[in-house]
Design an enzyme around this catalytic site. Structure first.
Site, mmCIF file in Angstrom:
data_model
loop_
_atom_site.group_PDB
_atom_site.id
_atom_site.type_symbol
_atom_site.label_atom_id
_atom_site.label_comp_id
_atom_site.label_asym_id
_atom_site.label_seq_id
_atom_site.Cartn_x
_atom_site.Cartn_y
_atom_site.Cartn_z
ATOM 1 N N ASP A 1 45.903 57.459 50.981
ATOM 2 C CA ASP A 1 45.009 58.453 50.114
ATOM 3 C C ASP A 1 43.746 56.777 50.104
ATOM 4 O O ASP A 1 42.758 57.221 49.712
ATOM 5 C CB ASP A 1 45.408 58.892 49.208
ATOM 6 C CG ASP A 1 46.348 59.852 48.888
ATOM 7 O OD1 ASP A 1 46.154 59.885 50.286
ATOM 8 O OD2 ASP A 1 46.843 60.309 47.738
ATOM 9 N N ASP B 1 43.612 41.231 41.422
ATOM 10 C CA ASP B 1 45.204 41.889 41.847
ATOM 11 C C ASP B 1 46.730 41.979 41.252
ATOM 12 O O ASP B 1 46.143 40.912 42.011
ATOM 13 C CB ASP B 1 44.907 43.622 40.858
ATOM 14 C CG ASP B 1 45.206 44.322 39.391
ATOM 15 O OD1 ASP B 1 47.056 44.376 39.359
ATOM 16 O OD2 ASP B 1 44.561 45.112 38.748
ATOM 17 N N VAL C 1 29.706 40.305 31.343
ATOM 18 C CA VAL C 1 31.086 41.232 31.279
ATOM 19 C C VAL C 1 30.693 42.110 30.870
ATOM 20 O O VAL C 1 30.522 42.245 29.621
ATOM 21 C CB VAL C 1 32.132 40.199 31.090
ATOM 22 C CG1 VAL C 1 32.736 41.479 31.934
ATOM 23 C CG2 VAL C 1 32.601 39.239 32.410
ATOM 24 N N SER D 1 42.915 49.173 31.508
ATOM 25 C CA SER D 1 43.060 48.913 32.447
ATOM 26 C C SER D 1 42.023 49.674 33.853
ATOM 27 O O SER D 1 41.305 49.552 34.473
ATOM 28 C CB SER D 1 44.198 48.105 33.704
ATOM 29 O OG SER D 1 44.797 46.800 32.895
ATOM 30 N N HIS E 1 50.384 48.162 40.272
ATOM 31 C CA HIS E 1 48.838 48.090 39.230
ATOM 32 C C HIS E 1 47.930 47.638 40.482
ATOM 33 O O HIS E 1 46.778 48.389 40.165
ATOM 34 C CB HIS E 1 49.398 47.213 38.400
ATOM 35 C CG HIS E 1 47.829 47.045 37.115
ATOM 36 N ND1 HIS E 1 46.948 46.090 37.300
ATOM 37 C CD2 HIS E 1 47.770 46.847 35.281
ATOM 38 C CE1 HIS E 1 46.860 46.379 36.658
ATOM 39 N NE2 HIS E 1 47.176 46.956 35.576
ATOM 40 N N ALA F 1 36.866 39.972 29.136
ATOM 41 C CA ALA F 1 35.516 40.490 29.123
ATOM 42 C C ALA F 1 34.902 40.577 27.822
ATOM 43 O O ALA F 1 33.682 40.508 27.504
ATOM 44 C CB ALA F 1 36.323 42.154 28.148
#
Length: 373
Positions: free
Chosen positions: A61, A53, A195, A242, A87, A190
């Site tokens: 965190d 990404d 996948v 996403s 993102h 996808a």
């Protein structure tokens, strides 16, 4: 030049620089998916999820689960642990944020899983299929358990080959199907055979209008108003497939940790066989085989594919307490029969064949999904 676009592009808000004390309550998907119950069973320890990404910022965190990764952008010298877009950090947080105690900070679906960050998409820009291919190759070489892809766009021989290699290497590959703001049908990767293609639902458990539809969809997961980690220690809110893909990647990490000897196709089978059916009975073009059910995926008695039907409910008879519940098109012949499960030893390659060691897998039809009443 073909490009890849981030599924949350244009939707994700600017990061908020505070809010650690309240973000957990904003993460509605945790309650919807009964994450607290799931975490009593497994938290993903031992699983590694690659996130190709915009990079992943070492948020407080998340940083304990963040491994050194890679920068595959030409000329890049980083290790993936940087992000000026938000993102990639948001996706990683949805998967494996550990928060800061019981109620402070963001929490991921698999808070003890590790994240391998791979910087392959420029901040606020678009990536290239070959860069994604390089990122997938890095993930496979690193032996990850799951690859979570939250982008859609063009394909290339190199990307097709990389996906085939990942599938043959017994890696669970998850991808978002795309958003109607920029896409009209299930996007690539996808739509690649093998996948797990993930669509989105809203807070009421219904198909989210932003999510594209199509015969390649495998599963559905929360996609609307998802709160997660962001760069510079802040938080963000986003809507799109996403985030749904990242959540399913987290679910796959839980299953791989709970059942470490289960091959990738059986991991996908377990997720689909225990999903909550929505829409018309069986697979449909909005929800695929249904909405993920974390607790059932970790507890249900799911026979291997081809050895009888799956149970119609989790062992305790319950499901979620709430109402149930971005490239060229893949071959339409998969339609209602291919579940997006991992292909056995088949490499879709351009210009060569690959020989990789894979675990033994079973081949047969999947049992029907669970149905809510």
């Amino acid at each position: 030049m073909q490009t890849l676009s981030a599924s949350l592009a244009g939707i994700q808000e600017k990061p908020t620089l505070d809010g650690a004390d309240r973000i957990r309550s904003d993460q509605w998907h945790l309650r919807y998916l009964e994450v607290e119950k799931a975490h009593k069973l497994n938290q993903g320890e031992g699983s590694v999820v690659a996130v190709p990404d915009t990079g992943v910022f070492p948020h407080s965190d998340l940083r304990n689960n963040l491994l050194p990764g890679a920068d595959v952008i030409p000329g890049g010298e980083g290790d993936g642990r940087q992000d000026r877009d938000s993102h990639g950090t948001a996706m990683a947080g949805l998967i494996a944020a550990h928060g800061r105690g019981a109620t402070i900070g963001a929490l991921g679906v698999a808070p003890k899983a590790k994240i391998l960050p791979i910087f392959c998409t420029p901040a606020h820009g678009v990536g290239h299929p070959d860069a994604l291919a390089d990122a997938i190759d890095v993930a496979v070489d690193g032996g990850v358990d799951v690859i979570s892809i939250s982008s859609v766009g063009g394909t290339s021989p190199k990307l097709i080959r990389a996906l085939g290699a990942a599938i043959a290497a017994d890696t669970v590959v998850v991808a978002g199907v795309g958003n109607k703001t920029s896409d009209s049908r299930v996007g690539y990767p996808a739509s690649h055979p093998g996948v797990i293609a993930v669509a989105g639902i809203d807070q009421k458990g219904n198909h989210d209008p932003i999510s594209v539809t199509g015969p390649e969809i495998t599963l559905a997961a929360p996609a609307a108003d998802l709160y997660s980690t962001s760069y510079d220690g802040g938080y963000s809110r986003g809507t799109g497939t996403s985030g749904a893909a990242a959540i399913v990647a987290g679910a796959a990490a839980l299953v791989r940790a709970k059942y470490p000897y289960l091959p990738a196709d059986e991991v996908a089978h377990r997720l689909t066989a225990t999903a909550i059916d929505k829409g018309p009975p069986g697979r449909d073009d909005q929800y695929g085989y249904g909405v993920i059910d974390l607790v059932a995926a970790l507890t249900a008695d799911v026979p291997p594919r081809g050895f009888g039907p799956a149970p119609t409910a989790a062992p305790d008879g319950t499901g979620p307490t709430t109402a149930a519940a971005d490239g060229p098109q893949a071959d339409g012949g998969r339609a209602a029969t291919v579940r997006g499960l991992v292909t056995l030893g088949v490499l879709v390659a351009a210009g060569g064949a690959w020989a990789l060691l894979i675990r033994r897998r079973r081949r047969s039809d999947d049992p029907p999904p669970r149905v809510t009443h």
